[in-house]
Write a protein that holds these residues in place. Structure first.
Motif, PDB file in Angstrom:
ATOM      1  N   ASN A  61       0.846  -1.193   0.000  1.00 52.29           N
ATOM      2  CA  ASN A  61       0.000   0.000   0.000  1.00 52.29           C
ATOM      3  C   ASN A  61       0.876   1.236   0.000  1.00 52.29           C
ATOM      4  N   ASN A  62       0.551   2.167  -0.880  1.00 50.68           N
ATOM      5  CA  ASN A  62       1.282   3.417  -0.968  1.00 50.68           C
ATOM      6  C   ASN A  62       1.052   4.213   0.318  1.00 50.68           C
ATOM      7  N   LYS A  74       6.395   3.729   1.743  1.00 53.78           N
ATOM      8  CA  LYS A  74       6.164   2.435   1.109  1.00 53.78           C
ATOM      9  C   LYS A  74       5.376   2.678  -0.170  1.00 53.78           C
ATOM     10  N   ALA A  75       5.684   1.900  -1.196  1.00 57.19           N
ATOM     11  CA  ALA A  75       4.968   2.019  -2.462  1.00 57.19           C
ATOM     12  C   ALA A  75       4.003   0.848  -2.623  1.00 57.19           C
ATOM     13  N   ASP A  76       3.120   0.954  -3.612  1.00 55.27           N
ATOM     14  CA  ASP A  76       2.184  -0.130  -3.907  1.00 55.27           C
ATOM     15  C   ASP A  76       2.922  -1.356  -4.424  1.00 55.27           C
ATOM     16  N   THR A  81       3.236   2.352  -7.986  1.00 50.19           N
ATOM     17  CA  THR A  81       3.671   3.684  -7.593  1.00 50.19           C
ATOM     18  C   THR A  81       5.127   3.613  -7.178  1.00 50.19           C
ATOM     19  N   TRP A  83       8.216   6.243  -4.972  1.00 55.64           N
ATOM     20  CA  TRP A  83       8.527   7.464  -4.249  1.00 55.64           C
ATOM     21  C   TRP A  83       9.844   8.019  -4.736  1.00 55.64           C
TER      22      TRP A  83
END
Length: 87
Positions: A61-62, A74-76, A81, A83
């Motif tokens: 989860n983003n 944290k990115a998906d 996604t 960062w």
């Protein structure tokens, strides 16, 4: 992790970035923060010193928590996604 953070700080590291793959609650704990993003009481923090930034996986989860330093990003899952983090 705690020993490595202390070692890096003792060697003069200006910034410590932790790359993790654990749940966000464990990452917040590593930052000395509870699930609500507020500082944990003295004596309950897992590490005396904390990283400045955690870039983590696992949750899929983003998220960017909390809104001030130290930070957790944290990115998906599946690279939906990403960062860009400027230090």
């Amino acid at each position: 992790a705690c020993g490595k953070i202390e070692e890096l700080r003792s060697k003069g590291a200006d910034v410590v970035v932790a790359l993790t793959h654990q749940g966000y609650r464990a990452d917040l704990s590593l930052l000395g923060l509870g699930p609500d993003g507020k500082p944990l009481p003295e004596g309950t923090r897992p590490c005396k010193q904390t990283p400045d930034v955690i870039v983590g996986g696992h949750d899929h989860n983003n998220m960017a928590l909390p809104s001030s330093s130290p930070r957790l990003f944290k990115a998906d899952a599946d690279a939906l996604t990403a960062w860009v983090i400027e230090i």
